[in-house]
Motif scaffolding. Sequence first.
Motif, short mmCIF file in Angstrom:
data_model
loop_
_atom_site.label_atom_id
_atom_site.label_comp_id
_atom_site.label_asym_id
_atom_site.label_seq_id
_atom_site.Cartn_x
_atom_site.Cartn_y
_atom_site.Cartn_z
N ARG A 73 9.07 7.99 -3.43
CA ARG A 73 8.22 7.40 -4.47
C ARG A 73 7.04 6.66 -3.85
O ARG A 73 7.12 6.13 -2.74
CB ARG A 73 9.01 6.38 -5.28
CG ARG A 73 10.11 6.92 -6.15
CD ARG A 73 10.57 5.83 -7.14
NE ARG A 73 10.82 4.54 -6.51
CZ ARG A 73 10.81 3.37 -7.15
NH1 ARG A 73 10.52 3.30 -8.43
NH2 ARG A 73 11.08 2.24 -6.50
N THR A 74 5.96 6.61 -4.62
CA THR A 74 4.85 5.69 -4.37
C THR A 74 4.74 4.81 -5.61
O THR A 74 4.61 5.31 -6.73
CB THR A 74 3.54 6.44 -4.13
OG1 THR A 74 3.67 7.24 -2.95
CG2 THR A 74 2.39 5.47 -3.93
N THR A 96 3.07 1.33 -7.49
CA THR A 96 2.00 0.33 -7.51
C THR A 96 2.44 -0.84 -8.39
O THR A 96 2.78 -0.65 -9.56
CB THR A 96 0.69 0.93 -8.02
OG1 THR A 96 0.28 1.99 -7.14
CG2 THR A 96 -0.41 -0.13 -8.05
N THR A 134 0.16 -0.95 -3.57
CA THR A 134 0.88 0.32 -3.56
C THR A 134 1.88 0.36 -2.41
O THR A 134 1.50 0.26 -1.23
CB THR A 134 -0.10 1.49 -3.45
OG1 THR A 134 -0.98 1.48 -4.58
CG2 THR A 134 0.65 2.82 -3.42
N TYR A 135 3.15 0.50 -2.76
CA TYR A 135 4.25 0.57 -1.79
C TYR A 135 4.71 2.03 -1.66
O TYR A 135 4.97 2.69 -2.66
CB TYR A 135 5.42 -0.30 -2.25
CG TYR A 135 5.09 -1.76 -2.37
CD1 TYR A 135 5.29 -2.63 -1.32
CD2 TYR A 135 4.55 -2.26 -3.56
CE1 TYR A 135 4.96 -3.98 -1.43
CE2 TYR A 135 4.22 -3.60 -3.68
CZ TYR A 135 4.43 -4.45 -2.61
OH TYR A 135 4.09 -5.78 -2.72
N ARG A 136 4.81 2.50 -0.44
CA ARG A 136 5.27 3.87 -0.17
C ARG A 136 6.70 3.81 0.38
O ARG A 136 6.95 3.16 1.39
CB ARG A 136 4.35 4.56 0.84
CG ARG A 136 2.92 4.73 0.35
CD ARG A 136 2.05 5.37 1.39
NE ARG A 136 2.55 6.69 1.77
CZ ARG A 136 2.00 7.45 2.72
NH1 ARG A 136 0.95 7.00 3.39
NH2 ARG A 136 2.51 8.63 2.99
N GLU A 137 7.59 4.49 -0.31
CA GLU A 137 8.98 4.51 0.13
C GLU A 137 9.19 5.58 1.20
O GLU A 137 8.33 6.42 1.46
CB GLU A 137 9.90 4.75 -1.06
CG GLU A 137 9.87 3.63 -2.08
CD GLU A 137 10.99 3.73 -3.10
OE1 GLU A 137 11.36 2.69 -3.65
OE2 GLU A 137 11.50 4.84 -3.33
#
Length: 357
Positions: free
Chosen positions: A211-212, A214, A219-222
């Motif tokens: 997932r990405t 926001t 914005t957090y990138r898993e």
Amino acid sequence: MLNPLTPEVLADPVALTRALVDIESVSRNEKEIADCVEEVLRGVAHLSVERFGNTVMARTDLGRAQRVVLAGHLDTVPLAGNFPATVDGDLMYGCGTSDMKSGVALALHLAVAAPEPRYDVTYFFYEAEEIDSAYNGLNLVAQAHPEWLTADFAMLLEPTYGVVEAGCQGTMRARVRTSGRRAHAARSWRGVNAIHAAGDLLRRLEAYEARTVTIDGCTYREGMNAVRITGGIAGNVIPDSCEVEVNYRFAPDRTEEQAQAHVREVLDGFEVEVTDSAAGALPGLAAPLAQEFLAAVDAAPVAKLGWTDVARFAALGIPALNFGPGDPMLAHAADEHVEIPKIRDGAAMLRRWLTSV
């Protein structure tokens, strides 16, 4: 040994960064650097100082309406031929230059040089952040002296390359096991190869679509990845067991329980044992003190891709941000370095925030 943190060095955050880097402090070997920091701070009239293990806490008690924390860890990862520090033009190389002795230098410099901050300030210089959380100095303080952590806002001087990084990802580690039947390698058809069985797991992780997320504009990138694999008995034996360590970095909109459920869902059909877990932290940008700091920086915040001790403060209901001169992309690298102008700019910005009225 003479303390290298002389008044002249403390007055210059660049010289102070180099002096701190030149005190070797790989995790669990922080006594020398903690001794030097404690000695300096006990000589500062406007601070009261406490120590717990190799964590040093200093605080002002000026009767201000609000209290902020400035915190940095004293330890580094193991040396990689990058000790002591060297300077090449505007770059300072060495273990811990980026993560995070340049940030520690800013806090220590301000602790000495800013006797009249507009907030009361608690400074933490703590041990063992780079290893298991059981040794983490802030974790130990939270158990033994929770009152030390009381504050309205916290700043972790982690490497952010001079921008504000909000919140942090959660992190989870799991052991995933496959099993088989042992046999002689010359008669492999009589066995079941547990390492081969791990192929399905590895292909599942390779195909995983992270997932990405926001949150508040950040914005957090898993990511879910195999980070270690072990198995095998001998060079002539079909292995009957294999273990893959999986690391899951998850956005802070997921709790640890939700993250664990997701890991088990993705790895359904395999034996999964969660071995370590830490919650993330939401950005916390709406807090008034966070807004004041963002106004001082005058730049849009971004997500912190990684886990930091902002999560520890968030769990206590204390909004916290990450800000430091180091480049997080260089943390733990053999060529770790920091840009000297980033140290000077960071020191000036923090001084304006702490001392302007």
